[in-house]
Structures are given as structure tokens and as C-alpha cells.
Design an enzyme around this catalytic site. Structure first.
Site, mmCIF file in Angstrom:
data_model
loop_
_atom_site.group_PDB
_atom_site.id
_atom_site.type_symbol
_atom_site.label_atom_id
_atom_site.label_comp_id
_atom_site.label_asym_id
_atom_site.label_seq_id
_atom_site.Cartn_x
_atom_site.Cartn_y
_atom_site.Cartn_z
ATOM 1 N N ARG A 138 -34.731 0.300 -8.524
ATOM 2 C CA ARG A 138 -35.001 -0.945 -9.244
ATOM 3 C C ARG A 138 -36.451 -1.398 -9.034
ATOM 4 N NH1 ARG A 138 -33.819 -6.358 -8.458
ATOM 5 N NH2 ARG A 138 -33.132 -5.930 -6.342
ATOM 6 N N LYS A 139 -37.276 -0.518 -8.479
ATOM 7 C CA LYS A 139 -38.700 -0.821 -8.271
ATOM 8 C C LYS A 139 -39.451 -0.562 -9.578
ATOM 9 C CE LYS A 139 -38.551 0.179 -3.334
ATOM 10 N NZ LYS A 139 -39.005 1.064 -2.230
ATOM 11 N N THR A 140 -39.216 -1.463 -10.517
ATOM 12 C CA THR A 140 -39.783 -1.325 -11.849
ATOM 13 C C THR A 140 -40.726 -2.498 -12.143
ATOM 14 O OG1 THR A 140 -37.824 -2.436 -12.744
ATOM 15 C CG2 THR A 140 -37.825 -0.027 -12.766
ATOM 16 N N THR A 277 -41.261 5.518 -10.280
ATOM 17 C CA THR A 277 -41.924 4.511 -11.121
ATOM 18 C C THR A 277 -43.183 3.946 -10.477
ATOM 19 O OG1 THR A 277 -40.361 2.903 -10.186
ATOM 20 C CG2 THR A 277 -39.887 3.746 -12.395
#
Length: 291
Positions: A138-140, A277
Site C-alpha cells: 500500500r506504499k503508493t 512502487t
């Protein structure tokens, strides 16, 4: 239309509308100079990579009143052997091509960069006979998550959870704030119900067994060294088998493309990469009007 495009929610068109509005909040002075004569612009790929992001690119130019004709399918690896490769053509009023140019290129470059890294990681897993899941995180980028998760899909990786509502992940801060792994899992299950999986970030095998006993579906062995991971993962799986319990084991924390192969061992079901990402190099595209 690629099969991946059918995954997208209808709301992505509104997102692109917002991005175009951000780039043209008032007058388009450069566009005024160009005018509305119909032009053809060529999209070039100038660095190797997996093509990803066509639906977003198409939507940008649909909204500016242009059409796009592609030479390559989504997910194809492009190898510019002589400097650059023609990927697509955009046709429409000159100023409207330029309205969408930068937004479209930014999307395509980043989405393709993520797809390229995802493809390399999946290929690396296959070469090492790792049958588990290669996943993102979820490191977006805020506001850009849909594009980035889409790039993972096209590249052959798993998106992991899309957001906080998709799956419960209890990390160290949740545990510390709640008081214990057991209590945190119990409270999460009480509100999440039977249909949502619960994952617990664990710093040791003892943590993992507490999480499993409490009812966690997935345990994340966080920041383990490769040799520690191999021992812990197989030990946990052996204990679960003796207790007739099923659990998935995820390896995560600082794993990169260079170190990934060291983590692809027995007992590991999922390897997640924040680096899919973060810090990913973009694929180089340019859009040039014929002259």
C-alpha cells in the site's frame, strides 16, 4: 481493450478529469498559439519496459477530443533497439493533443515502470521455482494508487490489499496501542466479520504463533533476514500442520529486486515489495507532432 482494463471502476474517468483540470486551471496560452487544425502526434518509447496504462492514456485523449491508435498490446515488453519505437499515434486538433500530452505521458511512464519491475520480480520468482505470490504493498502515491496497482496487475504481480477497507492488517502500532496480538485480533474480528481476512505483522516466531492461535489468517514475518525467514517459516508451517491449522506466511520488509531470490524458500507463501512502487524507474516516452 485489454482484459485488465475491465478491472477499472468507472470513477477513473473523473480522476483523469481532475488531473486535466489541475494542469489547465484557467487559460491555455500555448494551446492558443497552436490552434485547432487536425494534427497527428506519434508516441515513442525510448527505453526498455512493459507497456502499461493504455486505458488511462486513452481516456485522457478522449476527454480532450482526440483518438489513439496503438501498435502494441497492453503488457507487451518493448525493446527500443535503435533509439526509439513507435508505440501509438494520437489524432486530433493540435491544441487538444497538447492539452493531454503531459498528463498522459506522466501516467504511462510511471504505470509502465511499475509493470516492468513487477514483471522482472515475477520472472525472478519463476526462475527460482517459487510458486508463491509476488505482491506490491500500500506504499503508493496519494491520488495515484489506481494507476500504480493497475501497473502491478499488468506486470503479473499481486496488488496486495487495495486500501484499509480491503483487509485487516495489524501492524506493530496496532498491537502496541491495543496491548496484545490476541486482543487486537479479537477486536478486529468482531467488526470485520467472517468475510475479511486478518493479517498480523510479527517480529518473531512467538508472535506468529500467538497471532495464529488468536485466529489470524496471514502472518507477516517482518524484516527477517533470509536465513531466519527460512527457519521460522518452515517451523510455523510444521506446527500449524500438527494443530491442523491453515495459515499463509508473508515475507516483507526491505526486500528488493537484488535480494528477492534469497527469500524465495519453502514455507513462504507471499513476498511483498514496497520497492515495486517506491523509487521505481519510469519508462521513457515522448509524444511528437508530425512536421
Amino acid at each position: 481493450m485489454s482484459r485488465h482494463a475491465s478491472l477499472l471502476p468507472i470513477s477513473y474517468a473523473h480522476t483523469i478529469e481532475d488531473w486535466l483540470a489541475e494542469d489547465i486551471p484557467s487559460f491555455d496560452y500555448g494551446g492558443y498559439v497552436v490552434g485547432d487544425d487536425v494534427k497527428v502526434a506519434t508516441l515513442y518509447c525510448k527505453s526498455p519496459g512493459v507497456l502499461a496504462g493504455k486505458p488511462f492514456f486513452n481516456e485522457v485523449f478522449r476527454q480532450t477530443g482526440c483518438t489513439v491508435s496503438w501498435s502494441f498490446e497492453e503488457g507487451v515488453e518493448i525493446l527500443p533497439n535503435e533509439g526509439k519505437v513507435v508505440v501509438a499515434e494520437v489524432t486530433g486538433p493540435g491544441r487538444r493533443i497538447l492539452m493531454g500530452e503531459r498528463v498522459a505521458l506522466n501516467i504511462l511512464a510511471r504505470c509502465s515502470g511499475i509493470a516492468s519491475r513487477a514483471r522482472r520480480l515475477r520472472t525472478l520468482a519463476d526462475q527460482n521455482n517459487f510458486n508463491g505470490v509476488v505482491a506490491g504493498t500500500r506504499k503508493t502515491t496519494p491520488g495515484f494508487r489506481l494507476v500504480e496497482k493497475y501497473g502491478m496487475q499488468v506486470g503479473g504481480a499481486d496488488t496486495h490489499r487495495m486500501d484499509l477497507s480491503s483487509m485487516v492488517m495489524l501492524k506493530d502500532n496496532h498491537i502496541w496501542a491495543t496491548g496484545s496480538i490476541t486482543r487486537a485480533v479479537a477486536e478486529a474480528r468482531a467488526v470485520a466479520g467472517f468475510s475479511i481476512k486478518i493479517e498480523v505483522e510479527c517480529q518473531s516466531e512467538t508472535d506468529a504463533m500467538e497471532a495464529i492461535d488468536a485466529g489470524a489468517d496471514i502472518v507477516m514475518l517482518d524484516n527477517f533476514k533470509p536465513e531466519q525467514l527460512a527457519v521460522a517459516a518452515q517451523s510455523i508451517k510444521a506446527k500449524c500442520q500438527s494443530f491442523q491449522k491453515q495459515v499463509l506466511i508473508e515475507a516483507s520488509g526491505g526486500i528488493t529486486e537484488d535480494t528477492a531470490a534469497q527469500y524465495m524458500g519453502p514455507g513462504v507463501d507471499i513476498i511483498s515489495f514496497g520497492s515495486m512502487t517506491q523509487g521505481v524507474p519510469h519508462v521513457d516516452f515522448s509524444l511528437k507532432i508530425a512536421h
